[in-house]
Design a protein around this motif. Structure first.
Motif, mmCIF file in Angstrom:
data_model
loop_
_atom_site.group_PDB
_atom_site.id
_atom_site.type_symbol
_atom_site.label_atom_id
_atom_site.label_comp_id
_atom_site.label_asym_id
_atom_site.label_seq_id
_atom_site.Cartn_x
_atom_site.Cartn_y
_atom_site.Cartn_z
ATOM 1 N N ILE A 69 1.134 -1.579 -0.053
ATOM 2 C CA ILE A 69 -0.086 -0.107 -0.013
ATOM 3 C C ILE A 69 0.492 1.260 0.012
ATOM 4 C CG2 ILE A 69 -1.321 1.406 1.540
ATOM 5 C CD1 ILE A 69 -2.722 -1.707 2.166
ATOM 6 N N ARG A 70 0.580 2.099 -0.801
ATOM 7 C CA ARG A 70 1.112 3.125 -1.234
ATOM 8 C C ARG A 70 0.821 4.231 -0.119
ATOM 9 N NH1 ARG A 70 4.721 4.432 -5.078
ATOM 10 N NH2 ARG A 70 4.742 2.696 -6.027
ATOM 11 N N LEU A 71 1.615 5.275 0.485
ATOM 12 C CA LEU A 71 1.465 6.051 1.405
ATOM 13 C C LEU A 71 1.403 7.855 0.539
ATOM 14 C CD1 LEU A 71 3.811 6.073 4.030
ATOM 15 C CD2 LEU A 71 1.560 5.288 4.119
ATOM 16 N N GLY A 72 -0.221 7.630 -0.022
ATOM 17 C CA GLY A 72 -0.693 8.522 -0.723
ATOM 18 C C GLY A 72 -1.415 8.145 -2.152
ATOM 19 N N LYS A 73 -1.762 8.738 -2.944
ATOM 20 C CA LYS A 73 -2.884 7.815 -4.178
ATOM 21 C C LYS A 73 -2.052 6.581 -4.598
ATOM 22 C CE LYS A 73 -5.895 10.557 -2.583
ATOM 23 N NZ LYS A 73 -6.819 10.651 -1.396
ATOM 24 N N ASP A 74 -2.473 5.965 -4.586
ATOM 25 C CA ASP A 74 -2.387 4.864 -5.561
ATOM 26 C C ASP A 74 -0.972 4.898 -7.202
ATOM 27 O OD1 ASP A 74 -2.741 2.561 -4.307
ATOM 28 O OD2 ASP A 74 -5.063 2.906 -5.582
ATOM 29 N N LEU A 166 -8.554 7.963 15.323
ATOM 30 C CA LEU A 166 -9.148 8.177 15.156
ATOM 31 C C LEU A 166 -11.033 8.544 15.297
ATOM 32 C CD1 LEU A 166 -9.192 6.821 18.334
ATOM 33 C CD2 LEU A 166 -9.359 8.982 19.961
ATOM 34 N N HIS A 167 -11.047 9.967 14.326
ATOM 35 C CA HIS A 167 -12.050 10.570 14.366
ATOM 36 C C HIS A 167 -12.007 9.303 12.798
ATOM 37 C CE1 HIS A 167 -10.836 14.347 16.868
ATOM 38 N NE2 HIS A 167 -11.977 13.248 17.028
ATOM 39 N N HIS A 168 -11.442 9.870 11.518
ATOM 40 C CA HIS A 168 -11.985 9.188 10.546
ATOM 41 C C HIS A 168 -12.342 7.604 10.959
ATOM 42 C CE1 HIS A 168 -11.195 8.580 6.957
ATOM 43 N NE2 HIS A 168 -10.929 6.996 6.825
ATOM 44 N N VAL A 169 -11.656 7.049 12.165
ATOM 45 C CA VAL A 169 -11.981 5.659 12.198
ATOM 46 C C VAL A 169 -13.144 4.781 13.121
ATOM 47 C CG1 VAL A 169 -11.220 2.920 12.661
ATOM 48 C CG2 VAL A 169 -9.747 4.727 11.379
ATOM 49 N N PHE A 170 -13.873 6.363 14.281
ATOM 50 C CA PHE A 170 -14.594 5.801 14.651
ATOM 51 C C PHE A 170 -15.558 6.923 14.191
ATOM 52 C CE2 PHE A 170 -11.135 3.437 16.328
ATOM 53 C CZ PHE A 170 -12.134 2.115 16.965
ATOM 54 N N GLU A 488 -8.057 0.063 9.503
ATOM 55 C CA GLU A 488 -7.876 0.920 8.172
ATOM 56 C C GLU A 488 -7.849 -0.048 7.496
ATOM 57 O OE1 GLU A 488 -10.465 3.292 8.196
ATOM 58 O OE2 GLU A 488 -9.759 3.744 6.259
ATOM 59 N N LEU A 489 -6.171 -0.072 7.776
ATOM 60 C CA LEU A 489 -5.255 -1.351 6.657
ATOM 61 C C LEU A 489 -5.936 -1.938 6.280
ATOM 62 C CD1 LEU A 489 -1.631 -1.112 7.852
ATOM 63 C CD2 LEU A 489 -2.879 0.453 5.783
ATOM 64 N N LYS A 490 -7.015 -3.415 6.867
ATOM 65 C CA LYS A 490 -8.081 -4.584 6.908
ATOM 66 C C LYS A 490 -8.629 -4.105 5.881
ATOM 67 C CE LYS A 490 -10.341 -5.613 10.418
ATOM 68 N NZ LYS A 490 -10.563 -6.288 11.849
ATOM 69 N N LYS A 491 -9.904 -2.873 6.169
ATOM 70 C CA LYS A 491 -10.716 -2.207 4.628
ATOM 71 C C LYS A 491 -9.874 -2.468 3.613
ATOM 72 C CE LYS A 491 -12.891 0.957 7.059
ATOM 73 N NZ LYS A 491 -13.508 2.532 7.681
ATOM 74 N N ARG B 29 -12.262 -4.627 17.168
ATOM 75 C CA ARG B 29 -13.104 -5.888 17.090
ATOM 76 C C ARG B 29 -14.250 -5.088 16.564
ATOM 77 N NH1 ARG B 29 -12.801 -11.241 17.867
ATOM 78 N NH2 ARG B 29 -14.854 -11.092 18.165
ATOM 79 N N LYS B 30 -14.812 -3.974 17.452
ATOM 80 C CA LYS B 30 -15.674 -2.368 16.500
ATOM 81 C C LYS B 30 -16.232 -2.921 15.352
ATOM 82 C CE LYS B 30 -17.685 1.754 18.446
ATOM 83 N NZ LYS B 30 -17.984 2.302 17.724
ATOM 84 N N LYS B 31 -17.471 -2.608 14.781
ATOM 85 C CA LYS B 31 -18.036 -2.189 13.703
ATOM 86 C C LYS B 31 -17.590 -0.488 13.483
ATOM 87 C CE LYS B 31 -20.637 -5.923 12.121
ATOM 88 N NZ LYS B 31 -19.768 -7.048 12.516
ATOM 89 N N ASP B 32 -16.785 -0.632 12.605
ATOM 90 C CA ASP B 32 -16.652 1.070 12.527
ATOM 91 C C ASP B 32 -17.823 1.765 12.031
ATOM 92 O OD1 ASP B 32 -14.100 0.381 12.141
ATOM 93 O OD2 ASP B 32 -13.647 0.065 10.521
ATOM 94 N N HIS B 33 -17.256 3.126 11.858
ATOM 95 C CA HIS B 33 -18.601 3.993 12.180
ATOM 96 C C HIS B 33 -18.431 4.198 10.529
ATOM 97 C CE1 HIS B 33 -18.615 8.441 10.861
ATOM 98 N NE2 HIS B 33 -17.587 8.894 9.982
#
Lengths: 495, 37
Positions: A69-74, A166-170, A488-491, B29-33
């Motif tokens: 994965i690239r640190l930026g756009k692909d 934190l704000h981006h993921v949750f 986020e990487l998992k996604k 494990r929590k589902k994401d926003h």
């Protein structure tokens, strides 16, 4: 700018610590030493475990499919050539600390370890443990923080803040605002206090150099304050104008001087001894680094326990404290690289450089202590600030090398403060990449005040425990943002 | 630097660490926003 609560809170917190330190330095030093002692005793195992987790996470991410994965756009390309990128990484790792501790740290460990083993084994162990402090674990901490910052800012378009992942993921809700705000506040405090310590160390180093150059003995507080005033004047000017290119030049100059000094020592010092020491140290490092990451000295006596807290644990939280600052820098120069390239470059290259650096300066000290009747160990015990100059005194062109070390220490401190004032203004203004001059000047002044506190404490041990106090919460924060990255990487690679 | 250990405080500080590790696992494990299901 005064509508920003984070800025006001962070200014109040760091300003309060600075004020406390100026009014009553001894009580601040005693307080931090007490709290840090309690924390280290109870949670030392967790700090070591976390440092090893960061190293394993870095290796795993570099080798896994996420490494592509690239640190930026692909389609982003790296902004800097690999050589100049690696050189800049050196620059980030080369702080005034390396100049200060090059000989002093291995010899200090040697002096303590000697009670437990033969001199030759103690020298090897001392050099190994110094390399451990400055090696893979330290850089893994930086690398993970930098990776999270780079990933979320270049690939996900988030602001350059510790709370952004934190704000981006949750999402933005009650608990993420609370934890995110706390993380940003702690990042700012840790950087500010860490920088204060760096200023003090730089001033002590320059002072010892000036004393050595002009044969002054015990020049006292007046000279310290004169040097401190010069440092302040030198960094205030660049804060008022945009001198980003000029600052890069100054930082590269400092690094070139340090590099040249190292080569000079190899050539003019006992070359065979130094080179043998480096190769030996590399072998020791490679064979012991992973198990030593889990070493907690549980069954050893109190002296060893105290030493472990004062050095190994302090270093680990020190790197954690610096990680948002260095992380922002290495993230910025790594845009467009893949995670694999980034991690291997950030972790391996500066570590190799550190092994070389301590091999050169450490073995020069050991040569004095073991092969000659030099009083270098006395110097380390009684005036650790002047160790580097003491060993340089025994080589040719001592006036030149001492002056060069003083110049490099001065430049390292000035460039660090200017960069830190920038990063602090950026963090405290919600991630704004062009913070106002006023905000930079306020942070510059606060950093100076914190530097003065550390100088007034007049002891490297006090400086270290004050830094550790500011850094303590960071072990939790870095783990937290690592979890955000992994989620986020998992996604990214899931079908 | 090593103080005399206060075992009560020590237990609390360590419990905090375990709770934190639990929270990290829960977060992972929590589902994401924004996640659909």
């Amino acid at each position: 700018m005064f509508r920003n609560p984070l800025l006001i809170l962070s200014l109040m917190l760091t300003g309060g610590i600075a004020l406390w330190g100026i009014v009553d330095t001894a009580s601040l030093a005693a307080f931090s030493s007490r709290i840090v002692g309690i924390m280290f005793t109870s949670r030392g195992w967790f700090i070591m475990l976390s440092a090893s987790i960061f190293l394993f996470a870095s290796i795993w991410l570099a080798l896994s499919r996420y490494g592509n994965i690239r640190l930026g756009k692909d389609d982003d390309e790296p902004e800097f050539s690999t050589v100049s990128w690696l050189t800049m990484l050196f620059a980030a790792g080369m702080g005034v600390g390396l100049l200060f501790f090059g000989t002093a740290e291995p010899l200090t460990h040697f002096d303590g370890i000697r009670a437990y083993m033969t001199d030759s084994r103690a020298a090897e162990a001392a050099l190994f443990v110094t390399n451990f402090h400055w090696g893979l674990h330290a850089w893994a901490i930086y690398a993970i923080t930098g990776l999270v910052m780079a990933y979320f800012s270049f690939r996900k378009g988030c602001p350059n803040l510790i709370s952004a992942p934190l704000h981006h993921v949750f999402g933005r809700n009650g608990w993420t605002r609370l934890v995110g705000g706390f993380s940003d506040l702690m990042a700012i405090t840790a950087i500010a206090i860490g920088l204060g310590g760096s200023i003090a160390m730089g001033v002590f180093q320059v002072q010892s150099g000036v004393e050595s150059l002009f044969s002054l003995k015990n020049s006292g507080t007046v000279l310290t304050l004169v040097i401190f005033a010069h440092v302040c004047v030198a960094y205030i000017v660049p804060l008022t104008v945009d001198l980003s290119r000029g600052m890069a030049l100054l930082s590269n100059t400092a690094m070139t001087i340090a590099g040249a000094l190292m080569v000079f020592v190899v050539i003019t010092g006992p070359t065979y001894y130094i080179m043998s020491a480096i190769v030996g140290a590399l072998g020791d490092y490679l064979s012991q680094v992973i198990p030593h990451g889990f070493q907690t000295y549980t069954y050893f006596d109190e002296n060893v326990g105290n030493w472990f807290q004062a050095w190994t644990l302090t270093y680990m939280v020190w790197w954690l404290a610096w990680s948002p600052f260095v992380g922002v820098f290495i993230a910025r120069i790594s845009k467009g690289r893949t995670i694999r390239e980034y991690l291997l470059g950030v972790i391996l290259v500066p570590t190799l450089f550190s092994v070389f650096w301590f091999g050169v300066f450490g073995s020069l000290g050991f040569f004095g202590a073991l092969k000659t009747d030099s009083i270098v160990l006395e110097v380390v015990r009684n005036n650790i600030n002047s160790t580097t100059f003491f060993v340089l005194d025994h080589l040719p062109l001592k006036f030149l090398t001492t002056a060069a070390t003083v110049a490099a220490a001065f430049l390292f401190v000035v460039t660090s403060v200017v960069s830190a004032a920038f990063v602090l203004s950026m963090f405290s203004s919600g991630g704004d990449l062009n913070p106002t001059t006023r905000s930079k000047l306020i942070w510059g002044a606060l950093l100076g005040a914190l530097g003065l506190v550390m100088i007034l404490s007049d002891s490297i041990d006090a400086v270290k425990s004050i830094i550790a106090l500011g850094a303590m919460p960071f072990v939790f924060i870095v783990l937290l943002i690592l979890v955000c990255l992994l989620k986020e990487l998992k996604k990214e690679v899931s079908p | 630097m090593t103080p005399d250990v206060n075992y009560g405080l020590d237990t609390i500080l360590n419990l905090w660490v375990f709770v934190f590790i639990g929270v990290l696992i829960w977060m992972y494990r929590k589902k994401d926003h924004g996640d659909e299901d």
